[in-house]
Design a protein around this motif. Structure first.
Motif, PDB file in Angstrom:
ATOM      1  N   ALA A  39       0.802  -1.329   0.031  1.00  0.00           N
ATOM      2  CA  ALA A  39      -0.008  -0.165  -0.011  1.00  0.00           C
ATOM      3  C   ALA A  39       0.808   1.306  -0.064  1.00  0.00           C
ATOM      4  O   ALA A  39       0.297   2.274  -0.623  1.00  0.00           O
ATOM      5  CB  ALA A  39      -0.851   0.081   1.362  1.00  0.00           C
ATOM      6  N   PHE A  40       1.976   1.420   0.593  1.00  0.00           N
ATOM      7  CA  PHE A  40       2.928   2.280   0.579  1.00  0.00           C
ATOM      8  C   PHE A  40       4.097   2.311  -0.275  1.00  0.00           C
ATOM      9  O   PHE A  40       4.484   3.565  -0.643  1.00  0.00           O
ATOM     10  CB  PHE A  40       3.363   2.480   2.295  1.00  0.00           C
ATOM     11  N   TYR A  41       4.465   1.292  -0.864  1.00  0.00           N
ATOM     12  CA  TYR A  41       5.483   0.907  -1.649  1.00  0.00           C
ATOM     13  C   TYR A  41       5.136   0.079  -2.852  1.00  0.00           C
ATOM     14  O   TYR A  41       5.477  -1.120  -2.823  1.00  0.00           O
ATOM     15  CB  TYR A  41       6.603   0.337  -0.951  1.00  0.00           C
ATOM     16  N   PRO A  42       4.239   0.770  -3.788  1.00  0.00           N
ATOM     17  CA  PRO A  42       3.553  -0.249  -4.674  1.00  0.00           C
ATOM     18  C   PRO A  42       4.255  -1.292  -5.628  1.00  0.00           C
ATOM     19  O   PRO A  42       3.903  -2.166  -6.098  1.00  0.00           O
ATOM     20  CB  PRO A  42       2.586   0.565  -5.361  1.00  0.00           C
ATOM     21  N   PRO A  43       5.567  -0.833  -6.164  1.00  0.00           N
ATOM     22  CA  PRO A  43       5.916  -1.618  -7.248  1.00  0.00           C
ATOM     23  C   PRO A  43       6.780  -2.897  -6.946  1.00  0.00           C
ATOM     24  O   PRO A  43       7.836  -2.982  -6.923  1.00  0.00           O
ATOM     25  CB  PRO A  43       6.902  -0.603  -7.930  1.00  0.00           C
ATOM     26  N   PHE A  44       5.836  -3.795  -6.410  1.00  0.00           N
ATOM     27  CA  PHE A  44       6.475  -4.975  -5.980  1.00  0.00           C
ATOM     28  C   PHE A  44       5.257  -6.245  -6.143  1.00  0.00           C
ATOM     29  O   PHE A  44       4.085  -5.797  -6.055  1.00  0.00           O
ATOM     30  CB  PHE A  44       7.156  -5.164  -4.692  1.00  0.00           C
ATOM     31  N   GLN A  45       5.492  -7.526  -5.918  1.00  0.00           N
ATOM     32  CA  GLN A  45       4.590  -8.668  -5.887  1.00  0.00           C
ATOM     33  C   GLN A  45       4.323  -8.995  -4.679  1.00  0.00           C
ATOM     34  O   GLN A  45       5.217  -8.954  -3.661  1.00  0.00           O
ATOM     35  CB  GLN A  45       5.183  -9.801  -6.862  1.00  0.00           C
ATOM     36  N   PHE A  46       3.038  -9.502  -4.473  1.00  0.00           N
ATOM     37  CA  PHE A  46       2.969  -9.995  -3.058  1.00  0.00           C
ATOM     38  C   PHE A  46       3.581 -11.278  -2.856  1.00  0.00           C
ATOM     39  O   PHE A  46       3.789 -12.238  -3.653  1.00  0.00           O
ATOM     40  CB  PHE A  46       1.445 -10.410  -3.292  1.00  0.00           C
ATOM     41  N   SER A  49       7.085 -14.880   1.503  1.00  0.00           N
ATOM     42  CA  SER A  49       8.157 -15.639   1.872  1.00  0.00           C
ATOM     43  C   SER A  49       9.287 -14.433   2.070  1.00  0.00           C
ATOM     44  O   SER A  49       9.495 -13.709   1.000  1.00  0.00           O
ATOM     45  CB  SER A  49       8.725 -16.561   0.829  1.00  0.00           C
ATOM     46  N   PRO A  50       9.820 -14.367   3.382  1.00  0.00           N
ATOM     47  CA  PRO A  50      10.669 -13.091   3.594  1.00  0.00           C
ATOM     48  C   PRO A  50      12.177 -13.190   2.789  1.00  0.00           C
ATOM     49  O   PRO A  50      12.528 -12.249   2.259  1.00  0.00           O
ATOM     50  CB  PRO A  50      11.068 -13.308   5.065  1.00  0.00           C
ATOM     51  N   ILE A  51      12.481 -14.390   2.584  1.00  0.00           N
ATOM     52  CA  ILE A  51      13.758 -14.616   1.566  1.00  0.00           C
ATOM     53  C   ILE A  51      13.339 -14.199   0.318  1.00  0.00           C
ATOM     54  O   ILE A  51      14.180 -13.396  -0.244  1.00  0.00           O
ATOM     55  CB  ILE A  51      14.336 -16.113   1.997  1.00  0.00           C
ATOM     56  N   ARG A  52      12.442 -14.555  -0.333  1.00  0.00           N
ATOM     57  CA  ARG A  52      12.114 -14.264  -1.811  1.00  0.00           C
ATOM     58  C   ARG A  52      11.925 -12.813  -1.613  1.00  0.00           C
ATOM     59  O   ARG A  52      12.263 -11.917  -2.721  1.00  0.00           O
ATOM     60  CB  ARG A  52      10.829 -15.095  -2.242  1.00  0.00           C
ATOM     61  N   SER A  53      11.327 -12.283  -0.535  1.00  0.00           N
ATOM     62  CA  SER A  53      10.918 -10.909  -0.755  1.00  0.00           C
ATOM     63  C   SER A  53      12.413  -9.758  -0.595  1.00  0.00           C
ATOM     64  O   SER A  53      12.378  -8.876  -1.167  1.00  0.00           O
ATOM     65  CB  SER A  53      10.190 -10.402   0.470  1.00  0.00           C
ATOM     66  N   LEU A  54      13.188 -10.486   0.018  1.00  0.00           N
ATOM     67  CA  LEU A  54      14.579  -9.722   0.015  1.00  0.00           C
ATOM     68  C   LEU A  54      15.235  -9.831  -1.565  1.00  0.00           C
ATOM     69  O   LEU A  54      15.925  -8.776  -1.540  1.00  0.00           O
ATOM     70  CB  LEU A  54      15.599 -10.855   1.066  1.00  0.00           C
ATOM     71  N   VAL A  55      15.039 -10.562  -2.158  1.00  0.00           N
ATOM     72  CA  VAL A  55      15.388 -10.554  -3.665  1.00  0.00           C
ATOM     73  C   VAL A  55      14.639  -9.854  -4.425  1.00  0.00           C
ATOM     74  O   VAL A  55      15.338  -8.961  -5.260  1.00  0.00           O
ATOM     75  CB  VAL A  55      15.644 -12.265  -4.154  1.00  0.00           C
ATOM     76  N   ILE A  56      13.561  -9.943  -4.361  1.00  0.00           N
ATOM     77  CA  ILE A  56      12.604  -9.103  -5.273  1.00  0.00           C
ATOM     78  C   ILE A  56      12.336  -7.674  -4.691  1.00  0.00           C
ATOM     79  O   ILE A  56      12.441  -6.804  -5.576  1.00  0.00           O
ATOM     80  CB  ILE A  56      11.008  -9.982  -5.570  1.00  0.00           C
ATOM     81  N   SER A  57      12.020  -7.368  -3.573  1.00  0.00           N
ATOM     82  CA  SER A  57      11.751  -6.027  -3.025  1.00  0.00           C
ATOM     83  C   SER A  57      12.518  -6.017  -1.690  1.00  0.00           C
ATOM     84  O   SER A  57      11.929  -6.567  -0.622  1.00  0.00           O
ATOM     85  CB  SER A  57      10.359  -5.945  -2.877  1.00  0.00           C
ATOM     86  N   PRO A  58      13.746  -5.802  -1.355  1.00  0.00           N
ATOM     87  CA  PRO A  58      14.298  -5.788  -0.269  1.00  0.00           C
ATOM     88  C   PRO A  58      13.671  -4.903   0.855  1.00  0.00           C
ATOM     89  O   PRO A  58      13.656  -5.340   2.090  1.00  0.00           O
ATOM     90  CB  PRO A  58      15.688  -5.083  -0.471  1.00  0.00           C
ATOM     91  N   VAL A  59      12.840  -3.882   0.498  1.00  0.00           N
ATOM     92  CA  VAL A  59      12.229  -3.204   1.736  1.00  0.00           C
ATOM     93  C   VAL A  59      11.210  -4.275   2.204  1.00  0.00           C
ATOM     94  O   VAL A  59      11.044  -4.294   3.645  1.00  0.00           O
ATOM     95  CB  VAL A  59      11.536  -2.000   0.928  1.00  0.00           C
TER      96      VAL A  59
END
Length: 141
Positions: A39-46, A49-59
């Motif tokens: 909602a606050f930082y839109p350009p990423f996928q849902f 998985s925190p490990i996957r999120s670190l790769v795709i969107s580090p925030v």
């Protein structure tokens, strides 16, 4: 004579059930965090998985890991000696399930499919596997 959890199947089953429940709670919390960050930082996928999120969107990945660490911190600091002995199993369970969650939450993303049912089934499967492994590990250690 006190029976330990190693010889008590009832204590083992309660640990497994608590591990499965805690794993589902971690999934719900990381999903909500993912939606809030989106909602606050839109350009990423849902992602749950925190490990996957670190790769795709580090925030998002950092925020998810921080939330898991906060949940872990709530289980650790107990000052009373009596309560410390009683909650020793809970602490071990929380640690094992949290670490297992970081690894096993990659399972739904390891298999690519267009069907939502498959994704939901993989999420349920990794939560059950994580809870069982965490429950058994905390009872045996």
């Amino acid at each position: 004579m006190r029976v330990t959890s190693r010889a008590n199947p009832r204590a083992l089953s309660w640990s497994v059930a608590a591990g499965i429940g805690y794993s589902f709670i971690l999934t719900i919390v990381t999903a909500v965090v993912s939606l809030l960050v989106k909602a606050f930082y839109p350009p990423f996928q849902f992602s749950i998985s925190p490990i996957r999120s670190l790769v795709i969107s580090p925030v998002e990945g950092v925020v998810q890991i921080l939330v898991i660490l906060v949940l872990l911190a709530f289980a650790l600091p107990v000052r009373s000696v009596t309560i410390q002995r009683e909650l020793k199993e809970v602490r071990k369970l929380v640690i094992y399930v949290s670490v297992g969650y970081l690894v096993l939450s990659l399972l739904p993303y390891a298999i690519t499919t267009n069907y939502l049912q498959t994704y939901v089934g993989l999420v349920i499967a990794f939560n059950v596997i994580n809870g069982v492994v965490g429950g058994v590990a905390s009872s045996l250690s």
